[in-house]
Write an enzyme that holds these catalytic residues in place. Structure first.
Site, mmCIF file in Angstrom:
data_model
loop_
_atom_site.group_PDB
_atom_site.id
_atom_site.type_symbol
_atom_site.label_atom_id
_atom_site.label_comp_id
_atom_site.label_asym_id
_atom_site.label_seq_id
_atom_site.Cartn_x
_atom_site.Cartn_y
_atom_site.Cartn_z
ATOM 1 N N GLY A 46 0.824 -1.198 0.000
ATOM 2 C CA GLY A 46 0.000 0.000 0.000
ATOM 3 C C GLY A 46 0.855 1.242 0.000
ATOM 4 O O GLY A 46 2.088 1.175 0.035
ATOM 5 N N VAL A 51 2.303 -5.392 3.880
ATOM 6 C CA VAL A 51 1.758 -6.331 4.857
ATOM 7 C C VAL A 51 2.325 -7.723 4.586
ATOM 8 O O VAL A 51 2.333 -8.190 3.440
ATOM 9 C CB VAL A 51 0.217 -6.366 4.788
ATOM 10 C CG1 VAL A 51 -0.332 -7.336 5.833
ATOM 11 C CG2 VAL A 51 -0.361 -4.976 4.997
ATOM 12 N N LYS A 65 1.937 -5.410 9.422
ATOM 13 C CA LYS A 65 2.013 -4.253 8.531
ATOM 14 C C LYS A 65 3.246 -3.434 8.892
ATOM 15 O O LYS A 65 3.365 -2.922 10.004
ATOM 16 C CB LYS A 65 0.758 -3.395 8.667
ATOM 17 C CG LYS A 65 0.747 -2.171 7.755
ATOM 18 C CD LYS A 65 -0.554 -1.403 7.906
ATOM 19 C CE LYS A 65 -0.590 -0.150 7.041
ATOM 20 N NZ LYS A 65 -1.857 0.592 7.177
ATOM 21 N N ASP A 179 -10.526 6.637 3.611
ATOM 22 C CA ASP A 179 -9.942 5.920 2.476
ATOM 23 C C ASP A 179 -10.627 4.573 2.284
ATOM 24 O O ASP A 179 -9.981 3.543 2.106
ATOM 25 C CB ASP A 179 -8.434 5.726 2.685
ATOM 26 C CG ASP A 179 -7.709 5.369 1.385
ATOM 27 O OD1 ASP A 179 -8.245 5.655 0.294
ATOM 28 O OD2 ASP A 179 -6.602 4.797 1.459
#
Length: 260
Positions: A46, A51, A65, A179
């Site tokens: 991301g 992750v 993460k 988001d």
């Protein structure tokens, strides 16, 4: 039988993790359970971090993460934001935090032609492991995608998770995700959706209904027009994103056109 056994084991593991309070985990341990954050353990990438699958000594699995190093202040802000919100969230449609790590390592780097030790902050989150991945992998047409019953189940679950953030987790102080998109909706073995990635989330004060920002973060196509044009943050920002996700689930098309 193997599928049933795997599902039962995951449900038992999820139940155990839900009974545990999130606690600090040493960086050394997180390196060990992810094979030093190896590519074969990578679950997803991301904008703010990658992750990895972590396998504990008892063979239970968690998702780790690892925030990307950028400017320390920005990294710390997203880390603290996500930890603070996830620590208090306990709802079946929001991903659960099971641990966290904040350490600083010394790394040998080249500076002005010489090698010097520099401090490198490491910020990590340990989350429940969700084997089905994110919703992006399942948005497709009816022939190769989800049956209608499962689609409705996922939509209902996302709505329940968002309702908890906006209305139920704490009276008069909603969490705005900011988001919401298919990549941030994770699925367990039973295709139960869980909202994830709270790095951009915003906690409102009591009785506060909206605020304005100049720092626009998020994903085009899922951002409400009033947020894009005027920086307005409110519950409606998440509701707009939810509407786009529902359209994508129902139509089977990932690339919803950008708002005009």
């Amino acid at each position: 039988m193997d599928g049933d056994s795997s599902s039962t084991r995951h449900n038992e593991q999820e139940s155990i993790l839900q009974d545990l309070e999130p606690h600090s985990r040493p960086l050394k341990e997180l390196k060990e359970i992810t094979n030093d954050f190896s590519d074969e353990r990578l679950l997803g990438e991301g904008g703010f971090g990658n992750v990895y699958k972590g396998v504990l000594r008892n063979e239970d699995m968690i998702a780790v993460k690892k925030l990307k190093w950028t400017i320390t202040g920005i990294q710390d802000k997203h880390y603290e934001n996500e930890v603070r919100h996830l620590m208090s969230l306990k709802h079946r449609n929001n991903v659960r935090l099971v641990g966290y790590c904040s350490e600083t390592e010394k790394e040998l780097v080249q500076h002005n032609g010489k090698y010097v030790y520099a401090e490198k902050p490491e910020r990590l989150l340990c989350l429940e492991y969700l084997p089905k991945g994110n919703l992006c992998n399942y948005i497709s047409d009816e022939r190769s995608g989800l049956d209608w019953g499962t689609r409705c189940k996922i939509i209902k679950g996302i709505c329940n998770g968002l309702y908890h953030l906006h209305e139920k987790w704490q009276t008069s102080t909603p969490i705005i995700h900011r988001d919401l998109k298919p990549a941030n909706i994770l699925l367990d073995d039973n295709m139960v959706p869980k909202i994830a990635d709270f790095g951009l989330s915003r906690l409102f004060g009591e009785e506060q209904t909206r605020t304005i920002t100049k720092n626009l973060f998020g994903t085009l196509g899922y951002m409400a027009p009033e947020y894009l044009n005027r920086g307005i943050i409110s519950k409606e920002l998440d509701i707009f994103s939810l509407g786009v996700i529902i359209i994508e689930i129902m139509t089977g098309h990932k690339h919803y056109p950008l708002p005009i």
